[in-house]
Design an enzyme around this catalytic site. Structure first.
Site, PDB file in Angstrom:
ATOM      1  N   GLY A   1       0.826  -1.268   0.169  1.00 41.01           N
ATOM      2  CA  GLY A   1       0.116   0.018   0.032  1.00 41.01           C
ATOM      3  C   GLY A   1       0.926   1.451   0.089  1.00 41.01           C
ATOM      4  O   GLY A   1       0.795   2.229  -0.801  1.00 41.01           O
ATOM      5  N   HIS A   2       2.072   1.324   0.981  1.00 38.33           N
ATOM      6  CA  HIS A   2       2.599   2.302   0.889  1.00 38.33           C
ATOM      7  C   HIS A   2       3.605   2.588  -0.389  1.00 38.33           C
ATOM      8  O   HIS A   2       3.619   3.574  -0.807  1.00 38.33           O
ATOM      9  CB  HIS A   2       3.831   2.429   2.086  1.00 38.33           C
ATOM     10  N   SER A  36      -2.276  -3.262   5.579  1.00 41.24           N
ATOM     11  CA  SER A  36      -1.967  -2.492   6.795  1.00 41.24           C
ATOM     12  C   SER A  36      -0.825  -2.799   7.577  1.00 41.24           C
ATOM     13  O   SER A  36      -0.878  -4.062   7.377  1.00 41.24           O
ATOM     14  CB  SER A  36      -3.187  -2.527   7.561  1.00 41.24           C
ATOM     15  N   GLN A  40      -8.863  10.000   8.104  1.00 39.19           N
ATOM     16  CA  GLN A  40      -7.481  11.153   8.322  1.00 39.19           C
ATOM     17  C   GLN A  40      -7.322  12.208   7.126  1.00 39.19           C
ATOM     18  O   GLN A  40      -6.847  13.290   7.399  1.00 39.19           O
ATOM     19  CB  GLN A  40      -6.280  10.154   8.302  1.00 39.19           C
ATOM     20  N   ASP A  74      -7.175   5.056   5.315  1.00 44.30           N
ATOM     21  CA  ASP A  74      -7.440   6.088   6.485  1.00 44.30           C
ATOM     22  C   ASP A  74      -8.147   7.280   5.893  1.00 44.30           C
ATOM     23  O   ASP A  74      -7.871   8.325   6.001  1.00 44.30           O
ATOM     24  CB  ASP A  74      -5.934   6.450   7.122  1.00 44.30           C
ATOM     25  N   VAL A  80      -4.935  -0.486  -1.386  1.00 49.73           N
ATOM     26  CA  VAL A  80      -4.393  -1.754  -1.909  1.00 49.73           C
ATOM     27  C   VAL A  80      -4.880  -2.637  -1.139  1.00 49.73           C
ATOM     28  O   VAL A  80      -4.787  -2.739   0.181  1.00 49.73           O
ATOM     29  CB  VAL A  80      -2.872  -1.602  -2.058  1.00 49.73           C
ATOM     30  N   GLY A 110      -3.242   7.278   1.902  1.00 46.11           N
ATOM     31  CA  GLY A 110      -3.812   6.408   1.471  1.00 46.11           C
ATOM     32  C   GLY A 110      -5.134   6.487   1.868  1.00 46.11           C
ATOM     33  O   GLY A 110      -5.587   6.897   2.966  1.00 46.11           O
TER      34      GLY A 110
HETATM   35  O1  PAF Z   1      -1.210   7.333   8.206  1.00 49.02           O
HETATM   36  C1  PAF Z   1      -0.162   7.315   8.768  1.00 49.02           C
HETATM   37  O2  PAF Z   1       0.663   6.149   8.931  1.00 49.02           O
HETATM   38  C2  PAF Z   1       0.085   8.226  10.052  1.00 49.02           C
HETATM   39  O3  PAF Z   1      -1.262   8.625  10.558  1.00 49.02           O
HETATM   40  C3  PAF Z   1       0.715   9.614   9.409  1.00 49.02           C
HETATM   41  C4  PAF Z   1       0.036  10.186   8.254  1.00 49.02           C
HETATM   42  C5  PAF Z   1       2.170   9.024   8.965  1.00 49.02           C
HETATM   43  C6  PAF Z   1       1.051  10.557  10.577  1.00 49.02           C
HETATM   44  O4  PAF Z   1       1.908   9.973  11.608  1.00 49.02           O
END
Ligand code: PAF
Length: 271
Positions: A27-28, A176, A144, A141, A167, A138
């Site tokens: 995903g990252h 995750s 977020q 979240d 993903v 992503g």
């Molecule tokens: O989504 C994340 O992994 C975290 O909340 C982030 C955006 C890196 C902030 O620490």
């Protein structure tokens, strides 16, 4: 890092930032690849931000895999990994308070008090240090991103927020970092989360009945316990009562899975 970025900026190069807490997965990698495609320089921050963990045991069990993370970033073509220490980021306790109701008070905001304040603290610092043209997050979240958009408007950061699609594993489970804490058996159980919220789209039922179907079906599976399922306006995150209440409607879920248990989140778009 700031010297390198200043030189890049002087040459007119664009900068992409991918904020992460490490334990990187596919995903990252998809966020990093997108930033590499769209910018001259990509910075990936790896910082397990203590101020966003209201539950200290959650912070302690969070996976830490810096060497493997850096290898993955090289493969993806990122130029810089920024992995500061807690003391560098917070030489003094961060006393700033961010408040964007209802976006940061519902769902995760209600169950993890202070979580989004911590997210805004670290993300605003990263935006100040890196001054990116674009920042990649992503959509897993979902809430977020909504909170960060409010913060960007509030503080006037001159950058573009780029939301990137979830993903999923072949089973449908949203990728995750926390999935590594699940046993094989628990991973199979966790795949039910996406299956059930996805099925709920074809029920043609009212909002209340759709909500109840999801909670009832998942809670009936031993090893899973829904913490909340909220069907909300996709922009404001305010609850909706009918499918006509908003232009975009999303269902956001948090489920406890397995023995320890591990807290997993996901969402589905209804319209
Ligand atoms: O989504 C994340 O992994 C975290 O909340 C982030 C955006 C890196 C902030 O620490």
């Amino acid at each position: 890092m700031q010297n390198i970025l200043q030189d890049a900026r002087k040459k007119g190069e664009s900068i992409g930032l991918v904020p992460t807490m490490g334990a990187l997965h596919k995903g990252h990698a998809s966020l990093v690849r997108r930033s590499v495609e769209e910018n001259n320089v990509t910075v990936v921050s790896i910082f397990l931000n203590p101020t966003q963990f209201n539950d200290k045991s959650d912070l302690e069990k969070y996976p830490r895999t810096l060497d493997a993370d850096c290898r993955l970033l090289e493969e993806c073509g990122a130029q810089l990994a920024f992995a500061p220490s807690v003391e560098e980021i917070y030489p003094e306790p961060d006393k700033r308070q961010f408040s964007y109701p209802p976006t940061d008070t519902v769902m995760e905001g209600a169950f993890r008090p202070g979580h989004f304040n911590g997210v805004c603290q670290i993300v605003s610092k990263l935006f100040d240090y890196v001054k990116p043209d674009r920042a990649y997050f992503g959509e897993k979240d979902y809430q977020q991103i909504a909170v960060i958009r409010r913060m960007v408007d509030d503080l006037g950061f001159d950058l573009e927020i780029v939301p990137c699609p979830v993903v999923r594993e072949e089973s449908g489970l949203a990728m995750s970092s926390r999935n590594t804490l699940l046993t094989e058996e628990e991973r199979k159980l966790a795949a039910n989360i996406y299956r059930v919220i996805k099925d709920s789209r074809s029920l043609n039922a009212s909002v209340v009945d759709t909500h109840d179907y999801v909670v009832r079906t998942l809670d009936a599976i031993p090893g899973l316990k829904v913490q909340y399922y909220s069907i909300v306006d996709g922009d404001t995150l305010a609850d909706v009562e009918s499918w006509d209440d908003a232009e975009s409607i999303v269902g956001c879920i948090t489920v406890f899975c397995g023995q320890i248990p591990i807290r997993l989140i996901d969402h589905i778009r209804y319209k």
